[in-house]
Structures are given as C-alpha cells and as structure tokens.
Scaffold this motif. Structure first.
Motif, PDB file in Angstrom:
ATOM      1  N   MET A   1       0.844  -1.173   0.000  1.00  0.00           N
ATOM      2  CA  MET A   1       0.000   0.000   0.000  1.00  0.00           C
ATOM      3  C   MET A   1       0.889   1.235   0.000  1.00  0.00           C
ATOM      4  N   SER A   2       0.541   2.208  -0.808  1.00  0.00           N
ATOM      5  CA  SER A   2       1.259   3.473  -0.866  1.00  0.00           C
ATOM      6  C   SER A   2       0.777   4.388   0.253  1.00  0.00           C
ATOM      7  N   VAL A   3       1.680   5.192   0.798  1.00  0.00           N
ATOM      8  CA  VAL A   3       1.340   6.087   1.893  1.00  0.00           C
ATOM      9  C   VAL A   3       2.041   7.422   1.702  1.00  0.00           C
ATOM     10  N   MET A   4       1.384   8.489   2.141  1.00  0.00           N
ATOM     11  CA  MET A   4       2.005   9.811   2.254  1.00  0.00           C
ATOM     12  C   MET A   4       2.086  10.112   3.734  1.00  0.00           C
ATOM     13  N   VAL A   5       3.256  10.572   4.165  1.00  0.00           N
ATOM     14  CA  VAL A   5       3.496  10.847   5.572  1.00  0.00           C
ATOM     15  C   VAL A   5       4.030  12.259   5.717  1.00  0.00           C
ATOM     16  N   ASP A   6       3.505  12.975   6.682  1.00  0.00           N
ATOM     17  CA  ASP A   6       4.090  14.238   7.111  1.00  0.00           C
ATOM     18  C   ASP A   6       4.759  13.931   8.433  1.00  0.00           C
ATOM     19  N   ILE A   7       6.082  13.999   8.483  1.00  0.00           N
ATOM     20  CA  ILE A   7       6.836  13.596   9.664  1.00  0.00           C
ATOM     21  C   ILE A   7       7.608  14.782  10.231  1.00  0.00           C
ATOM     22  N   CYS A   8       7.581  14.890  11.548  1.00  0.00           N
ATOM     23  CA  CYS A   8       8.365  15.893  12.261  1.00  0.00           C
ATOM     24  C   CYS A   8       9.144  15.157  13.340  1.00  0.00           C
ATOM     25  N   LEU A   9      10.437  15.005  13.117  1.00  0.00           N
ATOM     26  CA  LEU A   9      11.312  14.312  14.050  1.00  0.00           C
ATOM     27  C   LEU A   9      12.127  15.358  14.798  1.00  0.00           C
ATOM     28  N   VAL A  10      12.096  15.283  16.135  1.00  0.00           N
ATOM     29  CA  VAL A  10      12.795  16.263  16.961  1.00  0.00           C
ATOM     30  C   VAL A  10      13.719  15.539  17.938  1.00  0.00           C
ATOM     31  N   PRO A  11      15.029  15.655  17.740  1.00  0.00           N
ATOM     32  CA  PRO A  11      15.966  15.085  18.708  1.00  0.00           C
ATOM     33  C   PRO A  11      15.963  15.940  19.977  1.00  0.00           C
ATOM     34  N   LEU A  12      16.006  15.287  21.118  1.00  0.00           N
ATOM     35  CA  LEU A  12      16.030  15.994  22.398  1.00  0.00           C
ATOM     36  C   LEU A  12      17.373  15.771  23.076  1.00  0.00           C
ATOM     37  N   GLY A  13      17.802  16.779  23.804  1.00  0.00           N
ATOM     38  CA  GLY A  13      19.048  16.663  24.544  1.00  0.00           C
ATOM     39  C   GLY A  13      20.286  16.951  23.723  1.00  0.00           C
ATOM     40  N   VAL A  14      20.108  17.654  22.587  1.00  0.00           N
ATOM     41  CA  VAL A  14      21.247  17.935  21.710  1.00  0.00           C
ATOM     42  C   VAL A  14      21.418  19.436  21.438  1.00  0.00           C
ATOM     43  N   GLY A  15      20.694  20.264  22.148  1.00  0.00           N
ATOM     44  CA  GLY A  15      20.773  21.702  21.921  1.00  0.00           C
ATOM     45  C   GLY A  15      19.635  22.190  21.044  1.00  0.00           C
ATOM     46  N   VAL A  16      19.750  23.440  20.612  1.00  0.00           N
ATOM     47  CA  VAL A  16      18.648  24.051  19.859  1.00  0.00           C
ATOM     48  C   VAL A  16      18.843  24.010  18.351  1.00  0.00           C
ATOM     49  N   SER A  17      20.045  23.770  17.863  1.00  0.00           N
ATOM     50  CA  SER A  17      20.299  23.693  16.429  1.00  0.00           C
ATOM     51  C   SER A  17      20.157  22.238  15.980  1.00  0.00           C
TER      52      SER A  17
END
Length: 105
Positions: A1-17
């Motif tokens: 099955m084909s899928v479209m995904v809107d993903i927001c990955l946020v690393p934590l504990g690595v600063g603001v950049s």
C-alpha cells in the motif's frame, strides 16, 4: 500500500540547532529511494508503506547514533485505494484552483 506521511522528528538533549539531524534523515529518505520534500516544520514522504516505515525507523537509528539520547516524532499518514495520487498531484490541484480564483477577481 502506498502512503504519504508528514513527519516531524525532533531530537532531544542535543541543543537548539537541529539542522544536522534533519539533514541526516533527509539522506535516509534519499538512500531509501523515497520521494520526499522538506518544509519548515517537517518532511513530506511518499512511498510504499513498509519502505516508508523502515526509513522512519532508520532515521531514529541514525539520529540516536549521532548522540541524541531522546527523539520525539509526530506523523500524519494518508492512504488512498480509489486512485494513485502523488504529493505533487495534491499541490498542483490547489495551485490550479488558486489560479482560477485569481482570474475571477
């Protein structure tokens, strides 16, 4: 099955950049052969379900390996069975409607 995904990955504990971590995920999507488009607060990705989910998992693995002790990811997923539609098709559909609206003014 084909899928479209809107993903927001946020690393934590690595600063603001976070750019280097997001760039690493973009490389994962590219290496997986997926269609993707970066936007200001995430990435749109399209492809076969298992391939997209494997790439999301790989993003987590890569970002953890870069030193992020925690990651939070939010995703919105969409599938269709009535016809094939790409991310570009969806954007063009709205763009056409905007162009028609401009001519009516």
């Amino acid at each position: 099955m084909s899928v479209m995904v809107d993903i927001c990955l946020v690393p934590l504990g690595v600063g603001v950049s976070l750019g280097e971590y997001i760039a690493a995920c973009q490389k994962v999507f590219e290496e997986a052969g997926l269609s993707y488009e970066l936007h200001a607060y995430g990435t749109n990705v399209e492809g076969e379900w298992d391939q997209v989910m494997a790439a999301v998992k790989r993003c987590h693995e890569v970002v953890h390996a870069m030193g992020a002790p925690r990651i939070t990811t939010s995703m919105r997923l969409g599938t269709r069975t009535d016809r094939t539609q790409t991310m570009q098709d969806k954007v063009e559909s709205v763009t056409r409607r905007l162009a028609v609206g401009d001519e009516a003014d």
